[in-house]
Design a protein around this motif. Structure first.
Motif, mmCIF file in Angstrom:
data_model
loop_
_atom_site.group_PDB
_atom_site.id
_atom_site.type_symbol
_atom_site.label_atom_id
_atom_site.label_comp_id
_atom_site.label_asym_id
_atom_site.label_seq_id
_atom_site.Cartn_x
_atom_site.Cartn_y
_atom_site.Cartn_z
ATOM 1 N N LEU A 40 0.870 -1.178 0.000
ATOM 2 C CA LEU A 40 0.000 0.000 0.000
ATOM 3 C C LEU A 40 0.906 1.227 0.000
ATOM 4 C CD1 LEU A 40 -2.270 -1.350 2.848
ATOM 5 C CD2 LEU A 40 -2.643 -1.591 0.394
ATOM 6 N N ALA A 41 0.928 1.947 -1.122
ATOM 7 C CA ALA A 41 1.813 3.103 -1.274
ATOM 8 C C ALA A 41 0.990 4.374 -1.157
ATOM 9 C CB ALA A 41 2.519 3.042 -2.621
ATOM 10 N N ARG A 42 1.357 5.232 -0.207
ATOM 11 C CA ARG A 42 0.611 6.471 0.060
ATOM 12 C C ARG A 42 1.495 7.675 -0.253
ATOM 13 N NH1 ARG A 42 -3.907 7.302 3.163
ATOM 14 N NH2 ARG A 42 -3.728 5.153 3.878
ATOM 15 N N PHE A 43 0.966 8.583 -1.103
ATOM 16 C CA PHE A 43 1.675 9.787 -1.523
ATOM 17 C C PHE A 43 0.843 11.016 -1.191
ATOM 18 C CE2 PHE A 43 3.178 6.425 -4.248
ATOM 19 C CZ PHE A 43 4.530 6.656 -4.353
ATOM 20 N N ARG A 44 1.490 12.049 -0.688
ATOM 21 C CA ARG A 44 0.838 13.331 -0.438
ATOM 22 C C ARG A 44 0.819 14.112 -1.743
ATOM 23 N NH1 ARG A 44 -2.873 15.484 2.450
ATOM 24 N NH2 ARG A 44 -2.633 17.696 2.706
ATOM 25 N N LEU A 45 -0.355 14.642 -2.093
ATOM 26 C CA LEU A 45 -0.518 15.433 -3.305
ATOM 27 C C LEU A 45 -0.689 16.898 -2.940
ATOM 28 C CD1 LEU A 45 -3.025 13.109 -5.190
ATOM 29 C CD2 LEU A 45 -0.542 13.231 -5.479
ATOM 30 N N GLY A 46 -0.644 17.781 -3.936
ATOM 31 C CA GLY A 46 -0.887 19.195 -3.705
ATOM 32 C C GLY A 46 -2.368 19.449 -3.471
ATOM 33 N N GLY A 47 -2.667 20.419 -2.645
ATOM 34 C CA GLY A 47 -4.057 20.765 -2.373
ATOM 35 C C GLY A 47 -4.683 19.837 -1.349
ATOM 36 N N ASP A 48 -5.954 20.076 -1.069
ATOM 37 C CA ASP A 48 -6.656 19.296 -0.051
ATOM 38 C C ASP A 48 -7.542 18.199 -0.631
ATOM 39 O OD1 ASP A 48 -5.595 20.778 2.023
ATOM 40 O OD2 ASP A 48 -7.205 22.273 1.932
ATOM 41 N N GLY A 49 -7.798 18.235 -1.913
ATOM 42 C CA GLY A 49 -8.746 17.287 -2.504
ATOM 43 C C GLY A 49 -8.071 16.146 -3.226
ATOM 44 N N PHE A 50 -8.167 16.199 -4.555
ATOM 45 C CA PHE A 50 -7.692 15.107 -5.397
ATOM 46 C C PHE A 50 -6.355 15.415 -6.067
ATOM 47 C CE2 PHE A 50 -12.327 14.809 -5.217
ATOM 48 C CZ PHE A 50 -12.438 13.568 -4.635
#
Length: 117
Positions: free
Chosen positions: A21-31
């Motif tokens: 299970l690979a979890r990445f933080r993206l820009g912004g609060d949504g998608f």
């Protein structure tokens, strides 16, 4: 008449399904920001090709939300699955990021390992 040792068909041997299970933080609060989704989808296709070529399982999709994306992969050996996926996972630029290797079914009390990317 069939004896008590006869079975109408062969049952597959129960195997433990491991996960990466690979979890990445993206820009912004949504998608995520506009180009991040397409980068994740491209990476996911490359990960599936690597996993298939190694014969260690399957990449089973993703989940976007809350400014993060999680990529799911399953197979009989979490370590082998991660080895096939690691180059592609490390190539994604989104940070912070981590991977959880789960050694068994989620309902079981299983061992897991967290690896920072």
């Amino acid at each position: 008449m069939a004896g008590s040792d006869d079975v109408p068909f062969d049952l597959p041997e129960a195997s433990s399904e491991h996960a990466v299970l690979a979890r990445f933080r993206l820009g912004g609060d949504g998608f995520g920001e506009s180009d991040q989704g397409s980068r994740v989808f491209d990476a996911e296709r490359a990960l599936q090709a690597a996993v298939s070529a190694a014969g260690v399982g399957e990449v089973d999709g993703n989940e976007f939300g809350g400014g993060e994306v999680v990529i799911f992969a399953y197979g009989p050996d979490a370590d082998a699955l991660y080895r096939a996926m690691e180059p592609g996972l490390r190539a994604l630029p989104f940070r912070p990021a981590h991977v959880v290797l789960r050694y068994g079914e989620p309902a079981d009390d299983v061992t897991s390992e967290r690896i920072e990317l």
